[in-house]
Design a protein around this motif. Structure first.
Motif, PDB file in Angstrom:
ATOM      1  N   ARG A 181       0.834  -1.208   0.000  1.00 18.97           N
ATOM      2  CA  ARG A 181       0.000   0.000   0.000  1.00 18.97           C
ATOM      3  C   ARG A 181       0.871   1.262   0.000  1.00 18.97           C
ATOM      4  N   ALA A 200      -0.049  18.025   6.093  1.00 16.57           N
ATOM      5  CA  ALA A 200      -0.101  16.916   5.120  1.00 16.57           C
ATOM      6  C   ALA A 200      -0.681  17.413   3.795  1.00 16.57           C
ATOM      7  N   GLY A 201      -1.731  18.222   3.877  1.00 16.72           N
ATOM      8  CA  GLY A 201      -2.430  18.689   2.680  1.00 16.72           C
ATOM      9  C   GLY A 201      -1.560  19.543   1.772  1.00 16.72           C
ATOM     10  N   VAL A 211       4.308   9.336   1.318  1.00 14.91           N
ATOM     11  CA  VAL A 211       3.158   8.535   1.756  1.00 14.91           C
ATOM     12  C   VAL A 211       3.306   8.160   3.231  1.00 14.91           C
ATOM     13  N   GLU A 266       1.186  17.628   0.081  1.00 13.21           N
ATOM     14  CA  GLU A 266       0.733  16.458  -0.690  1.00 13.21           C
ATOM     15  C   GLU A 266       1.282  15.146  -0.130  1.00 13.21           C
ATOM     16  N   VAL A 267       1.198  15.027   1.185  1.00 13.36           N
ATOM     17  CA  VAL A 267       1.556  13.756   1.826  1.00 13.36           C
ATOM     18  C   VAL A 267       0.286  12.907   1.869  1.00 13.36           C
ATOM     19  N   ASP A 268       0.309  11.782   1.190  1.00 11.02           N
ATOM     20  CA  ASP A 268      -0.862  10.893   1.151  1.00 11.02           C
ATOM     21  C   ASP A 268      -0.936  10.067   2.429  1.00 11.02           C
ATOM     22  N   ILE A 269      -2.133   9.992   3.014  1.00 15.09           N
ATOM     23  CA  ILE A 269      -2.327   9.174   4.219  1.00 15.09           C
ATOM     24  C   ILE A 269      -3.195   7.986   3.836  1.00 15.09           C
ATOM     25  N   ARG A 270      -2.672   6.786   4.013  1.00 15.27           N
ATOM     26  CA  ARG A 270      -3.405   5.581   3.611  1.00 15.27           C
ATOM     27  C   ARG A 270      -3.585   4.631   4.787  1.00 15.27           C
ATOM     28  N   SER A 279       7.697  15.865   1.393  1.00 13.64           N
ATOM     29  CA  SER A 279       6.576  16.356   0.590  1.00 13.64           C
ATOM     30  C   SER A 279       6.371  15.417  -0.592  1.00 13.64           C
ATOM     31  N   GLY A 280       5.107  15.119  -0.880  1.00 11.33           N
ATOM     32  CA  GLY A 280       4.803  14.194  -1.973  1.00 11.33           C
ATOM     33  C   GLY A 280       4.912  12.734  -1.577  1.00 11.33           C
TER      34      GLY A 280
END
Ligand code: NAD
Ligand code: ZN
Length: 315
Positions: A129, A249-250, A231, A253-257, A228-229
């Motif tokens: 993931r 995070a926003g 995950v 552009e840090v993706d939170i999964r 940045s960028g």
């Protein structure tokens, strides 16, 4: 049954009788990290024979819902998962399971390793993931059994450097033993300061952070620390509601999964162990017999060691 490992969730059901909405309402057998020998077959089973040594993937989904059909059976709402109420676990002498969720072990893979495919699969899924690949820098927060399997899978997938955090020195020593390149003992209570320490130690911000403690502060650190960028994968499950730096995070552009258990990961986990690419043996710190299960659970409750194994065969 042969070997069954104790997981934090087993101990939690034993001591609290519930995890979130899953409530133990009747006596329930614990255990879901297991290996076994096939002793009897259902009439339609063609893929196994009596005497086969197998690892048991503990969750059997409905196989027909949208999630099952789209290849995400871990999200099936009708999952029957060992030792998640109301379903019994497999810490027993004998246990009945669906043949297609039993994976044949090669002779050189031990029953203990077979049982450890369960936590290892969590690492396989989390790193899938996260998209860990060649040369990535990875931060693993929390060095319990789940953090440790994520170190193993991240390294096996080609991560260049893996940094691991924990509040406990012994756990960090274990992380180093199994391949962590850097460790950071978390002492500061300010998550952004801890993130700075991590960057100093790693010489860079990690591309990927895999949060395996569930602690609110550590989740905050995970976001601040990630490049940045990048995950952040949330593996640790703690409080229901946690305050997180969403703006940070926003705008970066840090993706939170999220991840839930694993899906189609047992074959990968087994291949990694069978080929010697991943060594799960150092995770085992305690061994008990089935008759000593209460002692084993008491040791787990005291937080002793890493992985406690229970031998269920009579031999
Ligand atoms: P564990 O309790 O043994 O390990 C957690 C580790 O985090 C401990 O070593 C602890 O010292 C450390 N820790 C606590 N606070 C910290 C902080 N502020 N910073 C860094 N480290 C800190 O648990 P485990 O068995 O390794 O499981 C880890 C988590 O993963 C649990 O929350 C568990 O519920 C969760 N889990 C989730 C899934 C899933 O499908 N999402 C599957 C299995 C486990
Ligand atoms: Zn389903």
């Amino acid at each position: 049954m042969e070997q069954v490992g104790i997981c934090g969730s087993d101990v939690h059901y034993w001591t609290h009788g519930r995890i979130g909405d899953f409530i133990v309402k009747a006596p329930m057998v614990l255990g879901h990290e297991a290996s076994a020998v096939v002793s009897k077959l259902g009439p339609d089973v063609t893929t196994l024979k009596v005497g086969d040594r197998v690892a048991i993937e503990p969750g059997v989904p409905c196989r027909t819902c949208h999630f099952c059909k789209s290849g995400r059976y871990n999200l099936c709402p009708d999952m029957k998962f060992c030792a998640t109420p109301p379903y019994h676990g497999n810490l027993a002498r004998y246990y009945v399971h669906a043949a297609d969720f039993c994976f044949k072990l090669p002779d050189h893979v031990s029953f203990e390793e077979g049982a450890l495919l369960e936590p290892l699969s969590v690492g396989v899924h989390a790193t899938n993931r996260a998209g860990v690949g060649l040369g990535n820098t990875v931060l693993v927060c929390g060095a319990g059994p789940i953090g440790l399997v994520n170190i193993l899978t991240a390294k096996a997938k080609g991560a260049s450097f893996v940094c691991v955090t924990d509040i406990d020195e012994t756990r960090l020593n274990k992380a180093k033993e199994i391949g962590a390149d850097f460790v950071v003992r978390v002492a500061n209570s300010d998550p952004s300061k801890v993130a700075e320490e991590i960057e100093t130690v790693m010489g860079t911000k990690p591309d990927i952070t895999i949060e395996c403690s569930g602690a609110a502060k550590s989740i905050q650190t995970a976001i601040y620390a990630t490049r940045s960028g990048g995950v952040v994968v949330l593996v640790g499950l703690g409080q229901d509601i946690v305050e997180v730096p969403v703006v940070n995070a926003g705008v970066r552009e840090v993706d939170i999964r999220g991840i839930f258990r694993y899906v189609n990961c047992y074959p990968t986990a087994l291949a990694m162990v069978a080929s010697g690419k991943v060594n799960v043996k150092p995770l085992i710190t305690h061994r008990f017999k089935l008759e000593e299960s209460v002692k084993a659970f008491e040791a787990a409750k005291r937080g002793e060691g890493i992985k406690i194994m229970i031998e269920c065969s009579r031999s």
